[in-house]
Design a protein around this motif. Structure first.
Motif, PDB file in Angstrom:
ATOM      1  N   GLY A  16       0.770  -1.245   0.000  1.00 22.31           N
ATOM      2  CA  GLY A  16       0.000   0.000   0.000  1.00 22.31           C
ATOM      3  C   GLY A  16       0.794   1.285   0.000  1.00 22.31           C
ATOM      4  O   GLY A  16       0.212   2.366   0.020  1.00 22.31           O
ATOM      5  N   GLU A  17       2.115   1.204  -0.033  1.00 19.79           N
ATOM      6  CA  GLU A  17       2.909   2.434  -0.096  1.00 19.79           C
ATOM      7  C   GLU A  17       2.794   3.052  -1.485  1.00 19.79           C
ATOM      8  O   GLU A  17       2.595   2.355  -2.481  1.00 19.79           O
ATOM      9  CB  GLU A  17       4.393   2.146   0.172  1.00 19.79           C
ATOM     10  CG  GLU A  17       4.749   2.037   1.619  1.00 19.79           C
ATOM     11  CD  GLU A  17       6.260   1.953   1.802  1.00 19.79           C
ATOM     12  OE1 GLU A  17       6.777   2.689   2.663  1.00 19.79           O
ATOM     13  OE2 GLU A  17       6.915   1.166   1.096  1.00 19.79           O
ATOM     14  N   VAL A  18       2.928   4.373  -1.530  1.00 13.18           N
ATOM     15  CA  VAL A  18       2.901   5.108  -2.792  1.00 13.18           C
ATOM     16  C   VAL A  18       4.084   6.056  -2.850  1.00 13.18           C
ATOM     17  O   VAL A  18       4.627   6.466  -1.827  1.00 13.18           O
ATOM     18  CB  VAL A  18       1.596   5.927  -2.967  1.00 13.18           C
ATOM     19  CG1 VAL A  18       0.389   5.016  -3.086  1.00 13.18           C
ATOM     20  CG2 VAL A  18       1.414   6.927  -1.825  1.00 13.18           C
ATOM     21  N   THR A  19       4.481   6.410  -4.073  1.00 12.74           N
ATOM     22  CA  THR A  19       5.452   7.478  -4.238  1.00 12.74           C
ATOM     23  C   THR A  19       4.676   8.788  -4.205  1.00 12.74           C
ATOM     24  O   THR A  19       3.508   8.841  -4.580  1.00 12.74           O
ATOM     25  CB  THR A  19       6.211   7.366  -5.578  1.00 12.74           C
ATOM     26  OG1 THR A  19       5.281   7.453  -6.649  1.00 12.74           O
ATOM     27  CG2 THR A  19       6.994   6.069  -5.664  1.00 12.74           C
ATOM     28  N   VAL A  20       5.315   9.839  -3.725  1.00 19.38           N
ATOM     29  CA  VAL A  20       4.686  11.155  -3.682  1.00 19.38           C
ATOM     30  C   VAL A  20       5.628  12.169  -4.298  1.00 19.38           C
ATOM     31  O   VAL A  20       6.805  12.254  -3.915  1.00 19.38           O
ATOM     32  CB  VAL A  20       4.308  11.575  -2.243  1.00 19.38           C
ATOM     33  CG1 VAL A  20       3.816  13.015  -2.190  1.00 19.38           C
ATOM     34  CG2 VAL A  20       3.246  10.640  -1.672  1.00 19.38           C
ATOM     35  N   GLU A  21       5.102  12.914  -5.264  1.00 26.33           N
ATOM     36  CA  GLU A  21       5.842  14.038  -5.845  1.00 26.33           C
ATOM     37  C   GLU A  21       5.658  15.202  -4.875  1.00 26.33           C
ATOM     38  O   GLU A  21       4.573  15.758  -4.750  1.00 26.33           O
ATOM     39  CB  GLU A  21       5.234  14.378  -7.206  1.00 26.33           C
ATOM     40  CG  GLU A  21       5.825  15.596  -7.858  1.00 26.33           C
ATOM     41  CD  GLU A  21       5.022  16.001  -9.091  1.00 26.33           C
ATOM     42  OE1 GLU A  21       4.774  17.219  -9.229  1.00 26.33           O
ATOM     43  OE2 GLU A  21       4.626  15.129  -9.869  1.00 26.33           O
ATOM     44  N   VAL A  79       5.186   7.009   0.940  1.00 31.60           N
ATOM     45  CA  VAL A  79       4.230   7.266   2.005  1.00 31.60           C
ATOM     46  C   VAL A  79       3.270   6.098   2.121  1.00 31.60           C
ATOM     47  O   VAL A  79       2.796   5.569   1.101  1.00 31.60           O
ATOM     48  CB  VAL A  79       3.434   8.571   1.741  1.00 31.60           C
ATOM     49  CG1 VAL A  79       2.387   8.812   2.818  1.00 31.60           C
ATOM     50  CG2 VAL A  79       4.379   9.758   1.653  1.00 31.60           C
ATOM     51  N   ALA A  80       2.972   5.724   3.361  1.00 30.37           N
ATOM     52  CA  ALA A  80       1.923   4.748   3.654  1.00 30.37           C
ATOM     53  C   ALA A  80       0.800   5.501   4.360  1.00 30.37           C
ATOM     54  O   ALA A  80       1.051   6.254   5.308  1.00 30.37           O
ATOM     55  CB  ALA A  80       2.455   3.629   4.542  1.00 30.37           C
ATOM     56  N   PHE A  81      -0.425   5.337   3.866  1.00 30.85           N
ATOM     57  CA  PHE A  81      -1.591   5.971   4.470  1.00 30.85           C
ATOM     58  C   PHE A  81      -2.393   4.943   5.253  1.00 30.85           C
ATOM     59  O   PHE A  81      -2.494   3.773   4.839  1.00 30.85           O
ATOM     60  CB  PHE A  81      -2.488   6.580   3.386  1.00 30.85           C
ATOM     61  CG  PHE A  81      -1.859   7.719   2.634  1.00 30.85           C
ATOM     62  CD1 PHE A  81      -1.734   8.969   3.219  1.00 30.85           C
ATOM     63  CD2 PHE A  81      -1.390   7.534   1.344  1.00 30.85           C
ATOM     64  CE1 PHE A  81      -1.149  10.022   2.529  1.00 30.85           C
ATOM     65  CE2 PHE A  81      -0.808   8.585   0.639  1.00 30.85           C
ATOM     66  CZ  PHE A  81      -0.685   9.826   1.233  1.00 30.85           C
ATOM     67  N   GLU A  82      -2.998   5.379   6.349  1.00 31.00           N
ATOM     68  CA  GLU A  82      -3.870   4.500   7.126  1.00 31.00           C
ATOM     69  C   GLU A  82      -5.015   4.025   6.239  1.00 31.00           C
ATOM     70  O   GLU A  82      -5.605   4.813   5.493  1.00 31.00           O
ATOM     71  CB  GLU A  82      -4.436   5.240   8.346  1.00 31.00           C
ATOM     72  CG  GLU A  82      -3.404   5.511   9.407  1.00 31.00           C
ATOM     73  CD  GLU A  82      -3.960   6.242  10.620  1.00 31.00           C
ATOM     74  OE1 GLU A  82      -5.193   6.413  10.726  1.00 31.00           O
ATOM     75  OE2 GLU A  82      -3.150   6.654  11.461  1.00 31.00           O
ATOM     76  N   GLY A  83      -5.304   2.715   6.308  1.00 34.44           N
ATOM     77  CA  GLY A  83      -6.422   2.147   5.562  1.00 34.44           C
ATOM     78  C   GLY A  83      -6.104   1.749   4.130  1.00 34.44           C
ATOM     79  O   GLY A  83      -6.924   1.124   3.473  1.00 34.44           O
ATOM     80  N   ILE A  84      -4.946   2.115   3.625  1.00 33.16           N
ATOM     81  CA  ILE A  84      -4.535   1.696   2.282  1.00 33.16           C
ATOM     82  C   ILE A  84      -3.543   0.558   2.497  1.00 33.16           C
ATOM     83  O   ILE A  84      -2.386   0.792   2.843  1.00 33.16           O
ATOM     84  CB  ILE A  84      -3.906   2.859   1.478  1.00 33.16           C
ATOM     85  CG1 ILE A  84      -4.821   4.074   1.453  1.00 33.16           C
ATOM     86  CG2 ILE A  84      -3.525   2.397   0.080  1.00 33.16           C
ATOM     87  CD1 ILE A  84      -6.177   3.843   0.800  1.00 33.16           C
ATOM     88  N   ARG A  87      -1.539  -2.998  -2.877  1.00 32.38           N
ATOM     89  CA  ARG A  87      -1.155  -2.320  -4.112  1.00 32.38           C
ATOM     90  C   ARG A  87      -2.366  -1.795  -4.870  1.00 32.38           C
ATOM     91  O   ARG A  87      -2.307  -0.720  -5.472  1.00 32.38           O
ATOM     92  CB  ARG A  87      -0.336  -3.273  -4.988  1.00 32.38           C
ATOM     93  CG  ARG A  87       0.238  -2.599  -6.206  1.00 32.38           C
ATOM     94  CD  ARG A  87       1.175  -3.532  -6.972  1.00 32.38           C
ATOM     95  NE  ARG A  87       1.781  -2.840  -8.077  1.00 32.38           N
ATOM     96  CZ  ARG A  87       2.912  -2.150  -8.025  1.00 32.38           C
ATOM     97  NH1 ARG A  87       3.571  -2.049  -6.892  1.00 32.38           N
ATOM     98  NH2 ARG A  87       3.389  -1.550  -9.096  1.00 32.38           N
ATOM     99  N   ASP A  88      -3.493  -2.521  -4.856  1.00 40.66           N
ATOM    100  CA  ASP A  88      -4.687  -2.070  -5.570  1.00 40.66           C
ATOM    101  C   ASP A  88      -5.225  -0.766  -4.973  1.00 40.66           C
ATOM    102  O   ASP A  88      -5.599   0.155  -5.702  1.00 40.66           O
ATOM    103  CB  ASP A  88      -5.786  -3.140  -5.545  1.00 40.66           C
ATOM    104  CG  ASP A  88      -5.427  -4.359  -6.378  1.00 40.66           C
ATOM    105  OD1 ASP A  88      -4.658  -4.213  -7.347  1.00 40.66           O
ATOM    106  OD2 ASP A  88      -5.911  -5.456  -6.046  1.00 40.66           O
ATOM    107  N   GLY A  89      -5.264  -0.685  -3.658  1.00 42.97           N
ATOM    108  CA  GLY A  89      -5.705   0.552  -3.002  1.00 42.97           C
ATOM    109  C   GLY A  89      -4.759   1.699  -3.300  1.00 42.97           C
ATOM    110  O   GLY A  89      -5.177   2.830  -3.561  1.00 42.97           O
ATOM    111  N   ALA A  90      -3.456   1.403  -3.317  1.00 44.69           N
ATOM    112  CA  ALA A  90      -2.452   2.428  -3.626  1.00 44.69           C
ATOM    113  C   ALA A  90      -2.595   2.894  -5.074  1.00 44.69           C
ATOM    114  O   ALA A  90      -2.512   4.089  -5.358  1.00 44.69           O
ATOM    115  CB  ALA A  90      -1.046   1.868  -3.370  1.00 44.69           C
TER     116      ALA A  90
END
Length: 187
Positions: A16-21, A79-84, A87-90
């Motif tokens: 569930g982690e994502v990259t953030v610009e 970044v990891a967000f609560e509840g995500i 990978r599909d949620g991300a």
């Protein structure tokens, strides 16, 4: 006024982690664990591919996301967000703008430093007082920031935000004084 502090990019890994610009000068403060960021309404349409745990249900980007963890990895913010949780949620968050309210942003301590939202809308005048237009936005170029000037006739002009060309910013007076070299506004 909502200020963009980041844009969610692609997923990183399967948890569930994502990259953030990052679009803020203070990423450690803006992306601290526990921080709640609003999402830009309408910035991302509902995902066509739902997360695996909700077959047949479209994922809707929440109005707010809470940061669970943030770190830099190979020059990129992850970044990891609560509840995500996967990978599909991300993936469903991709392209979402992360925003904060300008009222929640402290003014800079340095009197020669400005937030973009403080400059947008200010009148742009010459040292002699001739009105050139108004600041439409700020572009952050590699060599210097650029004031995007909206001219009275509707055109735009780019003005390097350097002391030699922009000797004074008068926030209280609602104006930016610009001493452009010959031909700069004709480009």
């Amino acid at each position: 006024m909502q200020l963009v502090v980041g844009r969610i990019g692609k997923p990183h890994g399967v948890r569930g982690e994502v990259t953030v610009e990052v679009r803020t000068d203070e990423p450690e403060a803006r992306f601290a664990p526990g921080t709640v960021l609003r999402t830009e309404p309408g910035a991302t349409p509902p995902s066509a591919s739902p997360p695996a745990d909700a077959p047949g249900v479209l994922f809707r980007v929440p109005a707010e996301l809470t940061i669970e963890e943030a770190r830099f990895h190979q020059g990129r913010m992850l970044v990891a967000f609560e509840g995500i949780l996967d990978r599909d949620g991300a993936e469903a968050l991709r392209g979402t703008l992360l925003v904060v309210d300008s009222a929640d942003v402290e003014p800079p301590e340095d009197p020669e430093e400005f937030h973009d939202h403080q400059l947008v809308g200010l009148a742009v005048v010459t040292p002699a007082g001739e009105r050139l237009g108004e600041v439409a936005r700020i572009d952050h170029a590699p060599s210097s920031d650029l004031l995007v000037l909206r001219r009275p006739e509707g055109r735009t002009a780019l003005i390097p935000f350097v002391r030699a060309i922009v000797p004074e910013v008068d926030l209280a007076g609602g104006r930016v004084i610009v001493d452009p070299p010959a031909g700069l506004l004709d480009l």
